[in-house]
Design a protein around this motif. Structure first.
Motif, PDB file in Angstrom:
ATOM      1  N   LEU A   6     -24.867  58.005  47.882  1.00  0.00           N
ATOM      2  CA  LEU A   6     -23.503  57.721  47.439  1.00  0.00           C
ATOM      3  C   LEU A   6     -23.560  56.725  46.291  1.00  0.00           C
ATOM      4  N   LEU A   7     -22.846  57.011  45.207  1.00  0.00           N
ATOM      5  CA  LEU A   7     -22.848  56.169  44.017  1.00  0.00           C
ATOM      6  C   LEU A   7     -21.492  55.494  43.849  1.00  0.00           C
ATOM      7  N   MET A   8     -21.532  54.221  43.491  1.00  0.00           N
ATOM      8  CA  MET A   8     -20.304  53.458  43.285  1.00  0.00           C
ATOM      9  C   MET A   8     -20.507  52.500  42.114  1.00  0.00           C
ATOM     10  N   ILE A  37     -12.750  47.373  56.244  1.00  0.00           N
ATOM     11  CA  ILE A  37     -12.058  48.578  55.786  1.00  0.00           C
ATOM     12  C   ILE A  37     -12.893  49.308  54.741  1.00  0.00           C
ATOM     13  N   MET A  38     -13.484  48.560  53.806  1.00  0.00           N
ATOM     14  CA  MET A  38     -14.322  49.183  52.785  1.00  0.00           C
ATOM     15  C   MET A  38     -15.523  49.889  53.401  1.00  0.00           C
ATOM     16  N   ILE A  39     -16.195  49.230  54.339  1.00  0.00           N
ATOM     17  CA  ILE A  39     -17.383  49.814  54.949  1.00  0.00           C
ATOM     18  C   ILE A  39     -17.020  51.029  55.797  1.00  0.00           C
ATOM     19  N   GLU A  40     -15.882  50.981  56.480  1.00  0.00           N
ATOM     20  CA  GLU A  40     -15.455  52.134  57.277  1.00  0.00           C
ATOM     21  C   GLU A  40     -15.216  53.352  56.397  1.00  0.00           C
ATOM     22  N   LYS A  41     -14.668  53.144  55.208  1.00  0.00           N
ATOM     23  CA  LYS A  41     -14.464  54.257  54.284  1.00  0.00           C
ATOM     24  C   LYS A  41     -15.802  54.829  53.823  1.00  0.00           C
ATOM     25  N   ILE A  42     -16.756  53.951  53.568  1.00  0.00           N
ATOM     26  CA  ILE A  42     -18.071  54.411  53.124  1.00  0.00           C
ATOM     27  C   ILE A  42     -18.792  55.143  54.254  1.00  0.00           C
ATOM     28  N   VAL A  43     -18.724  54.597  55.463  1.00  0.00           N
ATOM     29  CA  VAL A  43     -19.399  55.210  56.608  1.00  0.00           C
ATOM     30  C   VAL A  43     -18.820  56.585  56.918  1.00  0.00           C
ATOM     31  N   SER A  44     -17.530  56.796  56.606  1.00  0.00           N
ATOM     32  CA  SER A  44     -16.901  58.091  56.880  1.00  0.00           C
ATOM     33  C   SER A  44     -17.558  59.222  56.097  1.00  0.00           C
ATOM     34  N   ARG A  46     -20.803  59.290  55.563  1.00  0.00           N
ATOM     35  CA  ARG A  46     -22.132  59.401  56.175  1.00  0.00           C
ATOM     36  C   ARG A  46     -23.275  59.412  55.147  1.00  0.00           C
ATOM     37  N   PRO A  47     -23.312  58.444  54.252  1.00  0.00           N
ATOM     38  CA  PRO A  47     -24.447  58.388  53.323  1.00  0.00           C
ATOM     39  C   PRO A  47     -25.638  57.675  53.967  1.00  0.00           C
ATOM     40  N   ASP A  48     -26.821  57.941  53.448  1.00  0.00           N
ATOM     41  CA  ASP A  48     -28.031  57.232  53.863  1.00  0.00           C
ATOM     42  C   ASP A  48     -28.385  56.109  52.893  1.00  0.00           C
ATOM     43  N   VAL A  49     -28.026  56.297  51.618  1.00  0.00           N
ATOM     44  CA  VAL A  49     -28.330  55.321  50.576  1.00  0.00           C
ATOM     45  C   VAL A  49     -27.070  55.090  49.760  1.00  0.00           C
ATOM     46  N   LEU A  50     -26.782  53.834  49.460  1.00  0.00           N
ATOM     47  CA  LEU A  50     -25.633  53.449  48.642  1.00  0.00           C
ATOM     48  C   LEU A  50     -26.134  52.716  47.409  1.00  0.00           C
ATOM     49  N   LEU A  51     -25.846  53.265  46.232  1.00  0.00           N
ATOM     50  CA  LEU A  51     -26.219  52.647  44.965  1.00  0.00           C
ATOM     51  C   LEU A  51     -24.960  52.096  44.311  1.00  0.00           C
ATOM     52  N   VAL A  52     -24.947  50.792  44.051  1.00  0.00           N
ATOM     53  CA  VAL A  52     -23.765  50.099  43.553  1.00  0.00           C
ATOM     54  C   VAL A  52     -24.071  49.531  42.173  1.00  0.00           C
ATOM     55  N   GLY A  53     -23.127  49.703  41.262  1.00  0.00           N
ATOM     56  CA  GLY A  53     -23.321  49.210  39.909  1.00  0.00           C
ATOM     57  C   GLY A  53     -23.134  47.718  39.765  1.00  0.00           C
ATOM     58  N   GLN A  54     -22.415  47.089  40.685  1.00  0.00           N
ATOM     59  CA  GLN A  54     -22.195  45.650  40.628  1.00  0.00           C
ATOM     60  C   GLN A  54     -22.704  44.992  41.916  1.00  0.00           C
ATOM     61  N   SER A  55     -22.182  43.825  42.209  1.00  0.00           N
ATOM     62  CA  SER A  55     -22.717  43.063  43.344  1.00  0.00           C
ATOM     63  C   SER A  55     -22.116  43.532  44.665  1.00  0.00           C
ATOM     64  N   HIS A  97     -11.052  55.538  46.341  1.00  0.00           N
ATOM     65  CA  HIS A  97     -11.127  56.970  46.086  1.00  0.00           C
ATOM     66  C   HIS A  97     -11.873  57.725  47.184  1.00  0.00           C
ATOM     67  N   VAL A  98     -12.278  57.031  48.240  1.00  0.00           N
ATOM     68  CA  VAL A  98     -13.047  57.685  49.292  1.00  0.00           C
ATOM     69  C   VAL A  98     -12.214  58.734  50.006  1.00  0.00           C
ATOM     70  N   ASN A  99     -10.937  58.434  50.253  1.00  0.00           N
ATOM     71  CA  ASN A  99     -10.082  59.381  50.978  1.00  0.00           C
ATOM     72  C   ASN A  99      -9.949  60.691  50.211  1.00  0.00           C
ATOM     73  N   ASN A 100      -9.785  60.600  48.890  1.00  0.00           N
ATOM     74  CA  ASN A 100      -9.681  61.822  48.092  1.00  0.00           C
ATOM     75  C   ASN A 100     -11.006  62.573  48.039  1.00  0.00           C
ATOM     76  N   MET A 101     -12.107  61.841  47.949  1.00  0.00           N
ATOM     77  CA  MET A 101     -13.404  62.482  47.877  1.00  0.00           C
ATOM     78  C   MET A 101     -13.811  63.056  49.217  1.00  0.00           C
ATOM     79  N   GLY A 102     -13.291  62.478  50.299  1.00  0.00           N
ATOM     80  CA  GLY A 102     -13.597  63.023  51.610  1.00  0.00           C
ATOM     81  C   GLY A 102     -13.043  64.420  51.781  1.00  0.00           C
ATOM     82  N   GLN A 103     -11.948  64.734  51.086  1.00  0.00           N
ATOM     83  CA  GLN A 103     -11.395  66.078  51.148  1.00  0.00           C
ATOM     84  C   GLN A 103     -12.279  67.082  50.422  1.00  0.00           C
TER      85      GLN A 103
END
Length: 208
Positions: A6-8, A37-44, A46-55, A97-103
């Motif tokens: 997952l990329l952010m 709330i942010m982590i729950e959206k990400i966990v929904s 189900r990624p194994d790796v999260l790459l974040v552009g900032q901190s 944007h997780v809710n829209n991408m989840g669809q």
């Protein structure tokens, strides 16, 4: 093996308001709730790796660790775009944007066959004796994404010389790639125009 990526591009942290007065306990509670709330959206997703552009805040890192999600932060935007192309993942600006991408489904996530961290030692590294301690300067750690479609890109690793020399070699290799790419485009253009390329005789035909 075969991690879901997952990329952010945005940061994973609580944005405090400087124009409002609030107690320290209230700020801590708001930060915890916002982070959950942010982590729950990400966990929904189900990624194994999260790459974040900032901190990524320390609290968010702990929540991601609880869900066994590997997080890599402070990735350059250009590098994030290259990873998105190689893994065929979509880049989210924030968790809003997780809710829209989840669809959309799994198309929001990227894939590769294998992810590993490789450490390349710097040839100029040396051991420094400080009393009874020996301090060794190590090289740089790289995240290696293997098994992506070859047509979407690749990575060239230059090593074996000192860093100034590697920078010169990198510049030459990059220029050579540009030349080869434009030569391929010019050849395709000439063929589309009906031009005939000259035949190149091999060494075997000359000897014969």
């Amino acid at each position: 093996k075969k991690p879901r990526i997952l990329l952010m591009s945005g940061a994973l942290e609580f944005q405090r308001s400087c124009t409002r007065l609030a107690s320290f306990g209230t700020l801590v509670e708001q930060e915890q709730r916002h982070t959950q709330i942010m982590i729950e959206k990400i966990v929904s997703l189900r990624p194994d790796v999260l790459l974040v552009g900032q901190s990524v805040s320390r609290q968010a890192q702990e929540y991601l660790l609880q869900h066994q999600i590997v997080v890599i932060q402070n990735i350059k935007p250009t590098l994030l775009q290259r990873i998105a192309r190689a893994t065929q993942a979509a880049i989210m600006s924030s968790t809003d944007h997780v809710n829209n991408m989840g669809q959309i489904g799994c198309t929001s996530l990227g894939y590769c066959q294998r992810l590993q961290i490789i450490s390349y030692l710097d040839p100029s590294s040396s051991q420094v004796n400080s009393g009874n301690l020996q301090i060794r300067r190590h090289g740089t750690n790289y995240v290696h994404l293997a098994g992506c479609p070859e047509a979407l890109g690749c990575t060239l690793v230059l090593r074996g010389a000192k860093r100034p020399m590697l920078k010169v070699i990198k510049h030459i290799v990059r220029f050579g790639l540009y030349v080869a790419y434009h030569l391929r485009l010019e050849t395709a253009y000439l063929l589309d125009c009906g031009s005939m390329l000259p035949a190149i005789k091999s060494e075997h035909s000359r000897i014969a």
